[in-house]
Design a protein around this motif. Structure first.
Motif, mmCIF file in Angstrom:
data_model
loop_
_atom_site.group_PDB
_atom_site.id
_atom_site.type_symbol
_atom_site.label_atom_id
_atom_site.label_comp_id
_atom_site.label_asym_id
_atom_site.label_seq_id
_atom_site.Cartn_x
_atom_site.Cartn_y
_atom_site.Cartn_z
ATOM 1 N N ASN A 185 0.927 -1.245 0.047
ATOM 2 C CA ASN A 185 0.040 -0.074 -0.017
ATOM 3 C C ASN A 185 0.802 1.274 -0.110
ATOM 4 O O ASN A 185 0.635 2.362 -0.847
ATOM 5 N N LYS A 186 1.774 1.269 0.719
ATOM 6 C CA LYS A 186 2.960 2.216 1.026
ATOM 7 C C LYS A 186 3.661 2.518 -0.586
ATOM 8 O O LYS A 186 3.747 3.694 -0.771
ATOM 9 N N PHE A 187 3.844 1.227 -0.973
ATOM 10 C CA PHE A 187 4.575 1.553 -2.311
ATOM 11 C C PHE A 187 3.882 2.010 -3.465
ATOM 12 O O PHE A 187 4.061 3.030 -4.210
ATOM 13 N N ARG A 188 2.425 1.637 -3.359
ATOM 14 C CA ARG A 188 1.256 2.150 -4.466
ATOM 15 C C ARG A 188 1.141 4.004 -4.205
ATOM 16 O O ARG A 188 1.254 4.439 -5.033
ATOM 17 N N GLU A 189 1.296 4.166 -2.897
ATOM 18 C CA GLU A 189 1.246 5.700 -2.628
ATOM 19 C C GLU A 189 2.455 6.396 -3.166
ATOM 20 O O GLU A 189 2.333 7.375 -3.815
ATOM 21 N N ARG A 190 3.524 5.801 -3.005
ATOM 22 C CA ARG A 190 4.852 6.515 -3.500
ATOM 23 C C ARG A 190 4.864 6.522 -5.064
ATOM 24 O O ARG A 190 5.146 7.568 -5.659
ATOM 25 N N LEU A 191 4.249 5.490 -5.530
ATOM 26 C CA LEU A 191 4.325 5.359 -6.985
ATOM 27 C C LEU A 191 3.394 6.523 -7.407
ATOM 28 O O LEU A 191 3.721 7.231 -8.529
ATOM 29 N N GLU A 192 2.162 6.671 -6.912
ATOM 30 C CA GLU A 192 1.207 7.501 -7.524
ATOM 31 C C GLU A 192 1.655 8.945 -7.298
ATOM 32 O O GLU A 192 1.657 9.762 -8.120
ATOM 33 N N ILE A 193 2.271 9.184 -6.184
ATOM 34 C CA ILE A 193 3.132 10.688 -5.911
ATOM 35 C C ILE A 193 4.081 10.833 -6.946
ATOM 36 O O ILE A 193 3.971 11.911 -7.567
ATOM 37 N N HIS A 194 4.937 9.871 -7.379
ATOM 38 C CA HIS A 194 5.980 10.172 -8.076
ATOM 39 C C HIS A 194 5.404 10.491 -9.762
ATOM 40 O O HIS A 194 5.830 11.215 -10.180
ATOM 41 N N HIS A 195 4.196 9.564 -9.800
ATOM 42 C CA HIS A 195 3.720 9.693 -11.284
ATOM 43 C C HIS A 195 3.307 11.011 -11.364
ATOM 44 O O HIS A 195 3.556 11.816 -12.399
ATOM 45 N N GLU A 196 2.636 11.570 -10.497
ATOM 46 C CA GLU A 196 1.845 12.875 -10.490
ATOM 47 C C GLU A 196 2.999 13.965 -10.618
ATOM 48 O O GLU A 196 2.880 14.911 -11.527
ATOM 49 N N VAL A 197 3.886 13.813 -9.644
ATOM 50 C CA VAL A 197 4.918 15.052 -9.650
ATOM 51 C C VAL A 197 5.729 14.856 -11.213
ATOM 52 O O VAL A 197 6.038 16.001 -11.457
ATOM 53 N N LEU A 198 6.157 13.725 -11.622
ATOM 54 C CA LEU A 198 6.780 13.741 -12.829
ATOM 55 C C LEU A 198 5.961 14.103 -14.001
ATOM 56 O O LEU A 198 6.451 15.011 -14.893
ATOM 57 N N GLU A 199 4.653 13.984 -14.048
ATOM 58 C CA GLU A 199 3.767 14.325 -14.965
ATOM 59 C C GLU A 199 3.849 15.954 -15.065
ATOM 60 O O GLU A 199 3.956 16.562 -16.058
ATOM 61 N N GLN A 200 3.839 16.600 -13.843
ATOM 62 C CA GLN A 200 3.704 17.815 -13.771
ATOM 63 C C GLN A 200 5.095 18.636 -13.968
ATOM 64 O O GLN A 200 5.298 19.618 -14.646
ATOM 65 N N ALA A 201 6.213 17.817 -13.737
ATOM 66 C CA ALA A 201 7.363 18.445 -13.842
ATOM 67 C C ALA A 201 7.913 18.429 -15.463
ATOM 68 O O ALA A 201 8.320 19.491 -16.017
#
Length: 351
Positions: A69-85
């Motif tokens: 669950n924590k892994f999924r949360e980190r993955l989702e955060i990274h995905h969102e941040v990378l899209e914005q970046a």
């Protein structure tokens, strides 16, 4: 490496992998899987993810590998941040490309004006099928027969060359972040240099110009100061009411600055516009209605350049309400534009 990832979208790629990651990446799927990292020699969690904009993220980490669950949360955060970046990066690249195109267009236009001025006095035909000696003879004849037009041509060419230099200076100092070259300059001489470029055009509008005296030096970048005055005079030429006065004054301030004030009867400036006028791309409401607006860069450029040399700019609209004029439905008021430069105390004390 705590996080290893490969991100790809229609806007570009962000690759934070190593050559040794190739095998792991090829095996990544949409389920969370445990791998033994060939780089760090440790167990990690890995997953392939598709984002809302159809972007791809292959992500792995050794952090919290016991909690999917924590892994999924980190993955989702990274995905969102990378899209914005990557979106921000693409926007910045586009903005830089647009700025370059704008300056290139302005340079091409100025070059065309210079050629037009030359060919208006020297017919294009005289440059064809002639030796250098014959061409020089033709040019001398035209110059001797048209001394006044020739003198005006030199001034027109000088104006266009200074405008081109200003375009390059603005591009290098603002968009390419070139460091200013600060040294003591006579601000009066710089103002007079630029004023002479616009003198003929202002006189054609019937403008009575008063330039005050000033013997102080300021610490500034010469090219930046020239560009600052060029943009102020360009605006002045566009917005001042014909057959009125332009007053330019110099004054030391209490905070070791030297102010240069331009007072004129020009198009009405609304109070709610005062800050917007310094925003990139914004043009005043009245100039826009009259189709006198440009690209909305002039005052933004002036403020950017002044900030780079520790200067400032302020606009004081309607400083004398008794001077309001309505000319054919167009409102004019007494406005004041004030720019400040840091005084060169050491140089002034020596002189």
């Amino acid at each position: 490496m705590e996080y290893i990832y490969y991100f790809q979208s229609s806007l570009g790629i962000i690759d934070k992998t190593e050559p040794e990651c190739k095998d792991c990446i090829s095996k990544a799927n949409h389920s969370i899987s445990k791998i033994n990292c060939p780089i760090n020699k440790e167990n990690r969690l890995q997953k392939r993810s598709i984002g809302p904009s159809n972007s791809l993220l292959i992500f792995c980490t050794s952090k919290d590998i016991k909690s999917k669950n924590k892994f999924r949360e980190r993955l989702e955060i990274h995905h969102e941040v990378l899209e914005q970046a990557i979106k921000k990066s693409a926007e910045e690249i586009k903005a830089e490309r647009d700025d370059f195109k704008r300056h290139l267009h302005n340079l091409v236009s100025l070059n065309a004006k210079s050629l037009y001025s030359v060919y208006a006095l020297f017919p294009q035909e005289i440059f064809m099928d002639k030796s250098r000696e014959e061409l020089l003879s033709e040019i001398k004849n035209v110059l001797s027969e048209n001394p006044e037009d020739s003198a005006k041509l030199v001034l027109d060419l000088l104006k266009n060359e200074n405008l081109k230099k200003s375009e390059l200076s603005v591009y290098n100092k603002i968009f390419k972040k070139e460091d200013p070259d600060i040294f003591p300059c006579s601000i009066h001489k710089i103002a007079l240099l630029v004023l002479n470029i616009f003198w003929g055009d202002l006189k054609e509008k019937g403008i009575n110009i008063t330039l005050g005296n000033c013997y102080e030096y300021v610490d500034t970048d010469f090219d930046a100061a020239v560009a600052i005055f060029i943009h102020i005079f360009l605006n002045t030429e566009k917005y001042i009411l014909p057959n009125t006065k332009l007053k330019i004054e110099f004054e030391k301030t209490t905070d070791h600055q030297l102010s240069v004030s331009f007072t004129m009867l020009s198009l009405k400036i609304k109070n709610e516009e005062l800050e917007k006028l310094f925003h990139k791309g914004y043009s005043g409401e009245i100039p826009t209605q009259l189709k006198k607006n440009g690209e909305g860069l002039g005052l933004w450029v002036v403020r950017e350049l002044l900030q780079s040399i520790q200067g400032s700019i302020r606009i004081y609209p309607n400083i004398d309400s008794s001077k309001k004029i309505n000319r054919l439905g167009v409102k004019y008021e007494r406005n004041l534009v004030q720019v400040t430069f840091p005084l060169s105390d050491g140089y002034n004390n020596k002189n």
